[in-house]
Design a protein around this motif. Structure first.
Motif, PDB file in Angstrom:
ATOM      1  N   ALA A  93      -6.868 -25.044  -1.404  1.00 18.17           N
ATOM      2  CA  ALA A  93      -6.578 -25.083   0.030  1.00 18.17           C
ATOM      3  C   ALA A  93      -6.492 -23.686   0.640  1.00 18.17           C
ATOM      4  CB  ALA A  93      -5.278 -25.834   0.280  1.00 18.17           C
ATOM      5  N   ALA A  94      -7.051 -22.692  -0.038  1.00 18.20           N
ATOM      6  CA  ALA A  94      -6.923 -21.306   0.427  1.00 18.20           C
ATOM      7  C   ALA A  94      -7.488 -21.109   1.833  1.00 18.20           C
ATOM      8  CB  ALA A  94      -7.595 -20.362  -0.557  1.00 18.20           C
ATOM      9  N   ALA A  95      -8.631 -21.724   2.131  1.00 17.75           N
ATOM     10  CA  ALA A  95      -9.233 -21.535   3.452  1.00 17.75           C
ATOM     11  C   ALA A  95      -8.289 -22.026   4.551  1.00 17.75           C
ATOM     12  CB  ALA A  95     -10.568 -22.272   3.531  1.00 17.75           C
ATOM     13  N   SER A  96      -7.705 -23.209   4.346  1.00 16.18           N
ATOM     14  CA  SER A  96      -6.758 -23.744   5.331  1.00 16.18           C
ATOM     15  C   SER A  96      -5.519 -22.861   5.442  1.00 16.18           C
ATOM     16  CB  SER A  96      -6.349 -25.159   4.937  1.00 16.18           C
ATOM     17  OG  SER A  96      -7.456 -26.032   4.953  1.00 16.18           O
ATOM     18  N   ALA A  97      -5.091 -22.308   4.311  1.00  9.68           N
ATOM     19  CA  ALA A  97      -3.904 -21.454   4.315  1.00  9.68           C
ATOM     20  C   ALA A  97      -4.166 -20.164   5.091  1.00  9.68           C
ATOM     21  CB  ALA A  97      -3.484 -21.138   2.884  1.00  9.68           C
ATOM     22  N   TYR A  98      -5.322 -19.540   4.857  1.00 13.91           N
ATOM     23  CA  TYR A  98      -5.653 -18.327   5.617  1.00 13.91           C
ATOM     24  C   TYR A  98      -5.783 -18.632   7.107  1.00 13.91           C
ATOM     25  CZ  TYR A  98      -6.432 -15.206   1.629  1.00 13.91           C
ATOM     26  OH  TYR A  98      -6.262 -14.399   0.518  1.00 13.91           O
ATOM     27  N   ALA A  99      -6.366 -19.779   7.429  1.00 11.73           N
ATOM     28  CA  ALA A  99      -6.488 -20.163   8.839  1.00 11.73           C
ATOM     29  C   ALA A  99      -5.107 -20.366   9.460  1.00 11.73           C
ATOM     30  CB  ALA A  99      -7.320 -21.430   8.971  1.00 11.73           C
ATOM     31  N   GLY A 100      -4.192 -20.952   8.705  1.00 13.58           N
ATOM     32  CA  GLY A 100      -2.826 -21.120   9.198  1.00 13.58           C
ATOM     33  C   GLY A 100      -2.153 -19.787   9.455  1.00 13.58           C
ATOM     34  N   LEU A 101      -2.330 -18.847   8.535  1.00  9.64           N
ATOM     35  CA  LEU A 101      -1.767 -17.510   8.741  1.00  9.64           C
ATOM     36  C   LEU A 101      -2.394 -16.834   9.958  1.00  9.64           C
ATOM     37  CD1 LEU A 101      -1.638 -16.328   5.016  1.00  9.64           C
ATOM     38  CD2 LEU A 101       0.333 -16.845   6.478  1.00  9.64           C
ATOM     39  N   GLY A 102      -3.688 -17.052  10.145  1.00  7.82           N
ATOM     40  CA  GLY A 102      -4.358 -16.499  11.321  1.00  7.82           C
ATOM     41  C   GLY A 102      -3.810 -17.067  12.608  1.00  7.82           C
ATOM     42  N   ARG A 103      -3.518 -18.355  12.583  1.00 16.13           N
ATOM     43  CA  ARG A 103      -2.948 -18.999  13.765  1.00 16.13           C
ATOM     44  C   ARG A 103      -1.585 -18.403  14.100  1.00 16.13           C
ATOM     45  NH1 ARG A 103      -0.886 -25.102  14.055  1.00 16.13           N
ATOM     46  NH2 ARG A 103      -0.585 -25.302  16.301  1.00 16.13           N
ATOM     47  N   ILE A 104      -0.779 -18.155  13.096  1.00 18.32           N
ATOM     48  CA  ILE A 104       0.524 -17.537  13.326  1.00 18.32           C
ATOM     49  C   ILE A 104       0.356 -16.158  13.970  1.00 18.32           C
ATOM     50  CG2 ILE A 104       2.553 -16.539  12.190  1.00 18.32           C
ATOM     51  CD1 ILE A 104       2.304 -18.798  10.095  1.00 18.32           C
ATOM     52  N   GLU A 105      -0.558 -15.362  13.433  1.00 22.71           N
ATOM     53  CA  GLU A 105      -0.788 -14.017  13.986  1.00 22.71           C
ATOM     54  C   GLU A 105      -1.276 -14.105  15.430  1.00 22.71           C
ATOM     55  OE1 GLU A 105       0.233 -11.476  12.575  1.00 22.71           O
ATOM     56  OE2 GLU A 105       0.363 -11.962  10.448  1.00 22.71           O
ATOM     57  N   GLY A 106      -2.190 -15.031  15.698  1.00 20.58           N
ATOM     58  CA  GLY A 106      -2.705 -15.174  17.054  1.00 20.58           C
ATOM     59  C   GLY A 106      -1.634 -15.601  18.042  1.00 20.58           C
ATOM     60  N   LEU A 107      -0.782 -16.533  17.636  1.00 19.28           N
ATOM     61  CA  LEU A 107       0.283 -16.994  18.520  1.00 19.28           C
ATOM     62  C   LEU A 107       1.294 -15.896  18.824  1.00 19.28           C
ATOM     63  CD1 LEU A 107       0.846 -20.558  17.024  1.00 19.28           C
ATOM     64  CD2 LEU A 107       0.011 -20.029  19.329  1.00 19.28           C
ATOM     65  N   ASN A 108       1.288 -14.861  17.981  1.00 23.99           N
ATOM     66  CA  ASN A 108       2.156 -13.699  18.218  1.00 23.99           C
ATOM     67  C   ASN A 108       1.378 -12.511  18.781  1.00 23.99           C
ATOM     68  OD1 ASN A 108       5.064 -14.218  17.117  1.00 23.99           O
ATOM     69  ND2 ASN A 108       3.710 -15.179  15.612  1.00 23.99           N
ATOM     70  N   ASP A 109       0.166 -12.778  19.275  1.00 24.42           N
ATOM     71  CA  ASP A 109      -0.682 -11.755  19.902  1.00 24.42           C
ATOM     72  C   ASP A 109      -0.996 -10.586  18.976  1.00 24.42           C
ATOM     73  OD1 ASP A 109      -1.170 -12.944  22.411  1.00 24.42           O
ATOM     74  OD2 ASP A 109       0.808 -12.350  23.123  1.00 24.42           O
ATOM     75  N   TRP A 111      -3.865  -9.757  17.182  1.00 25.92           N
ATOM     76  CA  TRP A 111      -5.234 -10.245  17.052  1.00 25.92           C
ATOM     77  C   TRP A 111      -6.023  -9.558  15.944  1.00 25.92           C
ATOM     78  CZ3 TRP A 111      -6.015 -14.783  18.778  1.00 25.92           C
ATOM     79  CH2 TRP A 111      -5.250 -15.252  19.843  1.00 25.92           C
ATOM     80  N   THR A 112      -5.706  -8.313  15.631  1.00 33.00           N
ATOM     81  CA  THR A 112      -6.379  -7.659  14.501  1.00 33.00           C
ATOM     82  C   THR A 112      -6.015  -8.364  13.199  1.00 33.00           C
ATOM     83  OG1 THR A 112      -6.424  -5.524  15.632  1.00 33.00           O
ATOM     84  CG2 THR A 112      -6.680  -5.506  13.242  1.00 33.00           C
ATOM     85  N   ALA A 113      -4.736  -8.635  13.027  1.00 32.81           N
ATOM     86  CA  ALA A 113      -4.289  -9.361  11.836  1.00 32.81           C
ATOM     87  C   ALA A 113      -4.847 -10.772  11.823  1.00 32.81           C
ATOM     88  CB  ALA A 113      -2.766  -9.390  11.783  1.00 32.81           C
ATOM     89  N   ALA A 114      -4.888 -11.419  12.981  1.00 30.78           N
ATOM     90  CA  ALA A 114      -5.421 -12.778  13.065  1.00 30.78           C
ATOM     91  C   ALA A 114      -6.884 -12.810  12.633  1.00 30.78           C
ATOM     92  CB  ALA A 114      -5.289 -13.311  14.485  1.00 30.78           C
ATOM     93  N   ALA A 115      -7.661 -11.839  13.107  1.00 24.06           N
ATOM     94  CA  ALA A 115      -9.071 -11.795  12.733  1.00 24.06           C
ATOM     95  C   ALA A 115      -9.232 -11.622  11.229  1.00 24.06           C
ATOM     96  CB  ALA A 115      -9.778 -10.660  13.470  1.00 24.06           C
ATOM     97  N   GLY A 116      -8.377 -10.808  10.628  1.00 26.50           N
ATOM     98  CA  GLY A 116      -8.448 -10.620   9.185  1.00 26.50           C
ATOM     99  C   GLY A 116      -8.193 -11.907   8.428  1.00 26.50           C
ATOM    100  N   GLU A 117      -7.214 -12.688   8.866  1.00 22.91           N
ATOM    101  CA  GLU A 117      -6.900 -13.956   8.201  1.00 22.91           C
ATOM    102  C   GLU A 117      -8.027 -14.974   8.416  1.00 22.91           C
ATOM    103  OE1 GLU A 117      -4.603 -13.920   6.178  1.00 22.91           O
ATOM    104  OE2 GLU A 117      -2.923 -12.707   6.891  1.00 22.91           O
ATOM    105  N   PHE A 118      -8.527 -15.071   9.640  1.00 17.61           N
ATOM    106  CA  PHE A 118      -9.607 -16.020   9.907  1.00 17.61           C
ATOM    107  C   PHE A 118     -10.886 -15.633   9.165  1.00 17.61           C
ATOM    108  CE2 PHE A 118      -7.300 -16.973  14.041  1.00 17.61           C
ATOM    109  CZ  PHE A 118      -6.858 -18.221  13.621  1.00 17.61           C
ATOM    110  N   SER A 119     -11.100 -14.324   8.997  1.00 14.65           N
ATOM    111  CA  SER A 119     -12.255 -13.872   8.214  1.00 14.65           C
ATOM    112  C   SER A 119     -12.180 -14.393   6.786  1.00 14.65           C
ATOM    113  CB  SER A 119     -12.311 -12.338   8.222  1.00 14.65           C
ATOM    114  OG  SER A 119     -13.338 -11.877   7.373  1.00 14.65           O
ATOM    115  N   GLN A 120     -10.991 -14.367   6.210  1.00 12.41           N
ATOM    116  CA  GLN A 120     -10.804 -14.887   4.856  1.00 12.41           C
ATOM    117  C   GLN A 120     -11.079 -16.393   4.812  1.00 12.41           C
ATOM    118  OE1 GLN A 120     -10.167 -13.288   2.004  1.00 12.41           O
ATOM    119  NE2 GLN A 120     -10.129 -11.294   2.999  1.00 12.41           N
ATOM    120  N   ALA A 121     -10.646 -17.112   5.842  1.00 11.46           N
ATOM    121  CA  ALA A 121     -10.913 -18.550   5.893  1.00 11.46           C
ATOM    122  C   ALA A 121     -12.412 -18.815   5.976  1.00 11.46           C
ATOM    123  CB  ALA A 121     -10.198 -19.169   7.100  1.00 11.46           C
ATOM    124  N   VAL A 122     -13.113 -18.061   6.824  1.00 13.10           N
ATOM    125  CA  VAL A 122     -14.555 -18.246   6.989  1.00 13.10           C
ATOM    126  C   VAL A 122     -15.306 -17.897   5.711  1.00 13.10           C
ATOM    127  CG1 VAL A 122     -16.593 -17.328   8.182  1.00 13.10           C
ATOM    128  CG2 VAL A 122     -14.561 -17.996   9.487  1.00 13.10           C
TER     129      VAL A 122
END
Length: 224
Positions: A93-109, A111-122
């Protein structure tokens, strides 16, 4: 009469249907789907209660753990969600987990960290349109417009009926200066009320982008 010991738990969906306890793979999948429906309909606390019951029947499932993390994000319990996601980074479930972490970063504005997490999911699920869309949006919020356009176009071609993706494509097309393309896509929305609502929401988001990246996003843009 004596009460029946350990009665089978039931779960109700939005339509009022019920699923009795079952141990089969089909029952497991249906129960989890109904819990997810609860979450998506805004009954997040009820979904968490049913996840407790679910895990008594089917312990140690990564899919249920991801759903629990998503529920915690929904109610703003970011630390609890992050703990769950990080435990899943070395699982299937690593992809979903990275996407979840990205969502947390995005909700806290962040965005650099969010992009890094979403990149791992992709990188783990390259054809998932939701991950591509979220990655593209995070790139857009950093002012990385061409990269954002590429990722959101990928998402749009993979999921042409996805409204979130369509709205982000309108946003990024305008941000890159393709106002004709963004207008054409907006005009393709048949329902005039829906189109007006989306246009208003997109304009509000475009102002946010201009304020955050004035040296990069100069063209008035429309948002998701």
């Amino acid at each position: 009469m004596a009460a029946k010991a350990n009665p089978a738990p039931v779960v109700g969906d939005a339509a009022g249907k019920f699923l009795p306890e079952g141990r089969s793979a089909q029952s497991r999948a249906l129960y989890l789907t109904l819990i997810d429906d609860m979450r998506k309909s805004g009954r997040t606390h009820a979904a968490l209660a049913h996840l407790d019951a679910f895990e008594q029947l089917y312990p140690h499932g990564t899919d249920a753990a991801v759903m629990r993390g998503n529920c915690f994000v929904d109610i703003g319990a970011f630390e609890q969600a992050a703990i769950i996601y990080r435990k899943l980074l070395k699982t299937k479930a690593a992809a979903s987990a990275y996407a979840g972490l990205g969502r947390i970063e995005g909700l806290n504005d962040r965005w650099t960290a969010a992009a890094g997490e979403f990149s791992q999911a992709v990188s783990r699920m390259p054809t998932d349109p939701d991950y591509l869309n979220d990655y593209g949006y995070a790139l857009l919020r950093q002012g990385r417009l061409e990269e954002a356009l590429f990722r959101i176009r990928q998402a749009a071609e993979l999921a042409p009926a996805n409204v979130r993706v369509r709205n982000n494509l309108i946003l990024v097309l305008s941000a890159t200066g393709d106002t004709a393309g963004s207008k054409s896509l907006l005009d393709s929305i048949a329902d005039t009320t829906e189109r007006a609502d989306i246009q208003a929401a997109l304009k509000a988001q475009s102002a946010k982008l201009v304020l955050q990246a004035p040296d990069v996003v100069r063209t008035p843009v429309v948002d998701r």
